[in-house]
Write an enzyme that holds these catalytic residues in place. Structure first.
Site, PDB file in Angstrom:
ATOM      1  N   ASP A  24      -4.556  31.332   7.533  1.00  0.00           N
ATOM      2  CA  ASP A  24      -6.032  30.860   7.277  1.00  0.00           C
ATOM      3  C   ASP A  24      -6.442  30.384   5.921  1.00  0.00           C
ATOM      4  O   ASP A  24      -7.037  29.303   5.784  1.00  0.00           O
ATOM      5  CB  ASP A  24      -6.842  32.074   7.563  1.00  0.00           C
ATOM      6  CG  ASP A  24      -8.179  31.807   7.550  1.00  0.00           C
ATOM      7  OD1 ASP A  24      -8.614  30.789   8.020  1.00  0.00           O
ATOM      8  OD2 ASP A  24      -8.860  32.698   6.935  1.00  0.00           O
ATOM      9  N   HIS A  75     -11.770  22.046   2.888  1.00  0.00           N
ATOM     10  CA  HIS A  75     -13.017  21.876   2.467  1.00  0.00           C
ATOM     11  C   HIS A  75     -12.916  22.519   0.678  1.00  0.00           C
ATOM     12  O   HIS A  75     -13.878  22.258  -0.100  1.00  0.00           O
ATOM     13  CB  HIS A  75     -14.113  22.703   2.835  1.00  0.00           C
ATOM     14  CG  HIS A  75     -13.968  24.139   2.857  1.00  0.00           C
ATOM     15  ND1 HIS A  75     -13.168  25.028   3.462  1.00  0.00           N
ATOM     16  CD2 HIS A  75     -14.795  24.920   1.782  1.00  0.00           C
ATOM     17  CE1 HIS A  75     -13.513  26.437   3.121  1.00  0.00           C
ATOM     18  NE2 HIS A  75     -14.336  26.281   2.130  1.00  0.00           N
ATOM     19  N   LYS A  99     -14.634  20.797  -3.301  1.00  0.00           N
ATOM     20  CA  LYS A  99     -15.261  21.651  -4.207  1.00  0.00           C
ATOM     21  C   LYS A  99     -15.298  20.981  -5.532  1.00  0.00           C
ATOM     22  O   LYS A  99     -14.147  20.620  -5.820  1.00  0.00           O
ATOM     23  CB  LYS A  99     -14.721  22.984  -4.430  1.00  0.00           C
ATOM     24  CG  LYS A  99     -15.050  23.906  -3.259  1.00  0.00           C
ATOM     25  CD  LYS A  99     -14.410  25.493  -3.292  1.00  0.00           C
ATOM     26  CE  LYS A  99     -14.612  26.183  -2.140  1.00  0.00           C
ATOM     27  NZ  LYS A  99     -15.521  27.168  -1.899  1.00  0.00           N
ATOM     28  N   GLU A 109     -11.772  37.387  -1.289  1.00  0.00           N
ATOM     29  CA  GLU A 109     -13.143  37.396  -0.722  1.00  0.00           C
ATOM     30  C   GLU A 109     -13.633  38.895  -0.200  1.00  0.00           C
ATOM     31  O   GLU A 109     -12.636  39.817  -0.165  1.00  0.00           O
ATOM     32  CB  GLU A 109     -12.897  36.851   0.558  1.00  0.00           C
ATOM     33  CG  GLU A 109     -12.593  35.228   0.518  1.00  0.00           C
ATOM     34  CD  GLU A 109     -12.402  34.599   2.002  1.00  0.00           C
ATOM     35  OE1 GLU A 109     -13.603  34.225   2.356  1.00  0.00           O
ATOM     36  OE2 GLU A 109     -11.552  34.773   2.733  1.00  0.00           O
ATOM     37  N   ARG A 157     -21.263  21.045  23.876  1.00  0.00           N
ATOM     38  CA  ARG A 157     -21.223  21.276  25.378  1.00  0.00           C
ATOM     39  C   ARG A 157     -22.789  21.629  25.805  1.00  0.00           C
ATOM     40  O   ARG A 157     -22.736  21.421  27.144  1.00  0.00           O
ATOM     41  CB  ARG A 157     -20.261  22.344  25.744  1.00  0.00           C
ATOM     42  CG  ARG A 157     -18.732  21.892  25.616  1.00  0.00           C
ATOM     43  CD  ARG A 157     -17.927  22.717  25.998  1.00  0.00           C
ATOM     44  NE  ARG A 157     -18.295  24.160  25.299  1.00  0.00           N
ATOM     45  CZ  ARG A 157     -17.509  25.342  25.377  1.00  0.00           C
ATOM     46  NH1 ARG A 157     -16.507  25.230  26.332  1.00  0.00           N
ATOM     47  NH2 ARG A 157     -17.575  26.298  24.619  1.00  0.00           N
ATOM     48  N   LYS A 177      -9.010  39.472   2.569  1.00  0.00           N
ATOM     49  CA  LYS A 177     -10.382  40.016   2.991  1.00  0.00           C
ATOM     50  C   LYS A 177     -10.653  41.348   2.215  1.00  0.00           C
ATOM     51  O   LYS A 177      -9.666  41.947   2.061  1.00  0.00           O
ATOM     52  CB  LYS A 177     -10.657  39.854   4.248  1.00  0.00           C
ATOM     53  CG  LYS A 177     -10.269  38.332   4.929  1.00  0.00           C
ATOM     54  CD  LYS A 177     -11.492  37.544   5.261  1.00  0.00           C
ATOM     55  CE  LYS A 177     -11.056  36.401   5.912  1.00  0.00           C
ATOM     56  NZ  LYS A 177     -12.001  34.962   5.562  1.00  0.00           N
ATOM     57  N   LYS A 214      -9.722  22.075   9.790  1.00  0.00           N
ATOM     58  CA  LYS A 214      -8.680  22.918  10.059  1.00  0.00           C
ATOM     59  C   LYS A 214      -8.919  24.097  11.225  1.00  0.00           C
ATOM     60  O   LYS A 214     -10.464  24.118  11.367  1.00  0.00           O
ATOM     61  CB  LYS A 214      -8.312  23.660   8.885  1.00  0.00           C
ATOM     62  CG  LYS A 214      -9.169  24.931   8.429  1.00  0.00           C
ATOM     63  CD  LYS A 214      -8.714  25.553   7.048  1.00  0.00           C
ATOM     64  CE  LYS A 214      -8.387  27.243   7.619  1.00  0.00           C
ATOM     65  NZ  LYS A 214      -9.610  27.716   7.882  1.00  0.00           N
ATOM     66  N   HIS A 223      -5.956  26.191   1.801  1.00  0.00           N
ATOM     67  CA  HIS A 223      -6.714  25.861   0.554  1.00  0.00           C
ATOM     68  C   HIS A 223      -5.855  26.355  -0.608  1.00  0.00           C
ATOM     69  O   HIS A 223      -5.867  25.807  -1.885  1.00  0.00           O
ATOM     70  CB  HIS A 223      -7.702  27.233   0.558  1.00  0.00           C
ATOM     71  CG  HIS A 223      -8.586  26.859   1.787  1.00  0.00           C
ATOM     72  ND1 HIS A 223      -9.053  25.486   2.322  1.00  0.00           N
ATOM     73  CD2 HIS A 223      -9.457  27.691   2.397  1.00  0.00           C
ATOM     74  CE1 HIS A 223      -9.804  25.734   3.341  1.00  0.00           C
ATOM     75  NE2 HIS A 223     -10.007  27.063   3.702  1.00  0.00           N
TER      76      HIS A 223
HETATM   77  C1  BG6 Z   1     -11.926  29.189   5.624  1.00  0.00           C
HETATM   78  C2  BG6 Z   1     -11.546  30.350   6.145  1.00  0.00           C
HETATM   79  O1  BG6 Z   1     -11.275  27.981   5.601  1.00  0.00           O
HETATM   80  O2  BG6 Z   1     -12.262  29.378   4.318  1.00  0.00           O
HETATM   81  C3  BG6 Z   1     -12.168  31.477   5.961  1.00  0.00           C
HETATM   82  O3  BG6 Z   1     -11.340  30.019   7.373  1.00  0.00           O
HETATM   83  C4  BG6 Z   1     -12.650  31.676   4.448  1.00  0.00           C
HETATM   84  O4  BG6 Z   1     -11.613  32.754   6.631  1.00  0.00           O
HETATM   85  C5  BG6 Z   1     -13.272  30.256   3.890  1.00  0.00           C
HETATM   86  O5  BG6 Z   1     -13.536  32.725   4.474  1.00  0.00           O
HETATM   87  C6  BG6 Z   1     -13.286  30.668   2.317  1.00  0.00           C
HETATM   88  O6  BG6 Z   1     -14.216  29.330   1.992  1.00  0.00           O
HETATM   89  P1  BG6 Z   1     -14.999  29.516   0.772  1.00  0.00           P
HETATM   90  O7  BG6 Z   1     -15.449  28.189   0.545  1.00  0.00           O
HETATM   91  O8  BG6 Z   1     -16.250  30.509   0.999  1.00  0.00           O
HETATM   92  O9  BG6 Z   1     -14.185  30.168  -0.439  1.00  0.00           O
END
Ligand code: BG6
Length: 487
Positions: free
Chosen positions: A232, A175, A179, A213, A46, A335, A145, A237
């Site tokens: 999330d 993503h 990996k 995490e 933007r 987290k 996402k 994932h």
């Molecule tokens: C994202 C989440 O999709 O994946 C995040 O929105 C998360 O909250 C992240 O931290 C984790 O990805 P990775 O590759 O660091 O394990």
């Protein structure tokens, strides 16, 4: 697959993901000579700025996120030369026309569009592209996402895009599928003869998937609150990992064969209900504590108000099909855990009959365990039984580890950013590592059952001090079944 797209058009180019992941990935692909000839990157956001200002901004990001050892000024100069910036706001037809002008004639040679914007902008952006004549049969669209926040809203997002693109043109990004270690699960299961015959309820007692995490909200309050760990991380994932672990062997490595099998596994997940959700799930939210020796604040303090959003979730899932009957899948993610650690544990059953000790007691005999560490390190460990050396008449057994460090085995190879694989596949039109619409819907169907169950049963997050593996009820969830988390 067709010829690789000649143009990459990125929406949300001024955002965090673009700076941290997408441009460093494009840089790496260019450095390795993997981008098509006469390639052009059109970045859009933007903010009003010209090509030079945007290029300078990206250069800074490359230096920061690639690190000094990887950043090479010559490659960066070559990358800058193929980046163009065009301000575009969803709904602004004049700006889309300008964009089309910039792409003049190139859309026919294959255009890969990447939406790294909030999902509310997906459909309006696609609409703008359509009106500007930028959607041709060779246009592909990738989306980040979240695809919705439940089944109904995910259908809206998918309908919005689906009205303008055929499913074969849509690339939904998770993503984790980019990996190396997640793809390696396919190699482990289907490239070795010894695992598949045992990969079922006959030999496996249970499966654990942990994605831990150490980070907290990281300034993502406005996105995360009201979303929480289940939506999330688990919806995408964790369920993608689960589907690869649980699926039947696909006949070949192609997008239809692989995704057909994944979706079958996802559809076999037993929904939770208000009655079953309490015994099969745990919600947690971190309070002040310490992670890695550092004092950190609690979620509510970071947010500035109390909240019912979970930052941790543990689940006991069942896959109701022939292969997995009676085998629980314990899932957990959160987290502010003690470690950044993603791991799968396959816990095998005990041997059928023990010839050691009295009824197997006192001999040290333990069931085998397979541990697949996805990150931060990559390794596969198989815990097997071995005789402890010695002359005792009663054989004493001890667990020893067959240890394959993938990091060491492939030491000379650079660890790639997940997005390198995904961007390359998008440009090439290979959908194998992207999520099909029916997968997203199967994922949301199961997630919705949990969210509805929580609502009906009035289940709120329990507190856990930052730096712990969730509330103590998460430990009870698995220990009730006589198992324990592999920490
Ligand atoms: C994202 C989440 O999709 O994946 C995040 O929105 C998360 O909250 C992240 O931290 C984790 O990805 P990775 O590759 O660091 O394990």
């Amino acid at each position: 697959m067709t010829d690789p797209s000649a143009t990459f058009l990125l929406f949300g180019a001024t955002g965090d993901l673009a700076h941290r992941m997408i441009f460093p990935s494009l840089y790496n692909l260019l450095a390795d000579g993997l981008l098509p000839e006469d390639f052009m990157i059109v970045a859009s956001g933007r903010t009003e700025m010209d090509d030079e200002a945007f290029r300078a901004d990206i250069d800074k990001a490359l230096q920061k996120f690639l690190g000094a050892d990887r950043y090479d000024a010559d490659v960066a100069t070559r990358l800058r030369a193929i980046i163009f910036y065009q301000p575009v706001e969803a709904g602004n037809a004049a700006q889309f026309r300008k964009l089309a002008k910039r792409l003049d004639g190139r859309a026919e040679r294959g255009l890969s569009v990447y939406l790294s914007t909030p999902p509310s902008l997906f459909a309006p952006t696609a609409q703008g592209l359509a009106e500007a004549g930028l959607i041709t049969p060779t246009t592909r669209i990738a989306m980040e996402k979240p695809i919705g926040k439940d089944l109904a809203s995910s259908k809206e997002v998918n309908n919005g895009i689906g009205a303008l693109f055929d499913e074969s043109q849509i690339f939904r990004v998770d993503h984790y599928l980019g990996k190396e270690t997640v793809q390696n699960l396919l190699a482990l299961r289907f490239g070795n003869v010894m695992f598949e015959p045992l990969w079922n309820a006959t030999a496996i007692d249970h499966v654990q998937i942990t994605v831990g995490e150490t980070v907290g909200l990281e300034g993502r309050v406005s996105y995360y609150d009201g979303v929480g760990a289940l939506r999330d991380m688990v919806q995408n994932h964790v369920l993608q990992i689960l589907s690869i672990i649980a699926m039947e062997p696909p006949a070949r490595m192609d997008p239809t064969a692989v995704r057909d099998e994944k979706v079958k596994a996802l559809r076999s997940l037993r929904p939770l209900t208000a009655e079953t959700v309490k015994a099969n799930s745990v919600r947690g939210q971190y309070t002040p504590g310490a992670v890695g020796g550092e004092i950190v604040t609690g979620y509510a303090d970071e947010l500035g108000k109390p909240s019912d959003t979970e930052t941790f979730v543990a689940l006991k899932a069942h896959i109701d099909n022939w292969r997995w009957q009676g085998v629980p899948f314990y899932l957990r993610t959160g987290k502010r855990m003690p470690a950044r650690q993603s791991e799968i544990q396959i816990q095998f059953k005990p041997v059928r009959h023990s010839i050691f000790g009295r009824d197997g007691h006192g001999s040290g005999l333990e069931p085998n365990t397979l541990i697949i560490r996805l990150q931060p390190e990559e390794f596969i460990q198989l815990l097997i039984m071995s005789k402890r050396p010695g002359l005792e008449r009663d054989v004493r057994l001890e667990e020893v580890t067959l240890d394959v460090s993938l990091t060491a085995a492939f030491a000379g190879q650079r660890r790639r950013i997940a997005y390198e694989r995904l961007i390359l596949d998008l440009l090439a039109g290979d959908q194998t590592l992207f999520v099909r619409r029916d997968e997203v819907e199967a994922q949301w169907t199961w997630i919705d059952s949990i969210i509805d169950g929580w609502k009906e049963a009035g289940i709120k997050p329990s507190p856990y001090a930052a730096g712990n593996w969730g509330p103590s009820s998460a430990i009870a969830l698995i220990e009730r079944d006589g198992a324990s988390w592999h920490d």
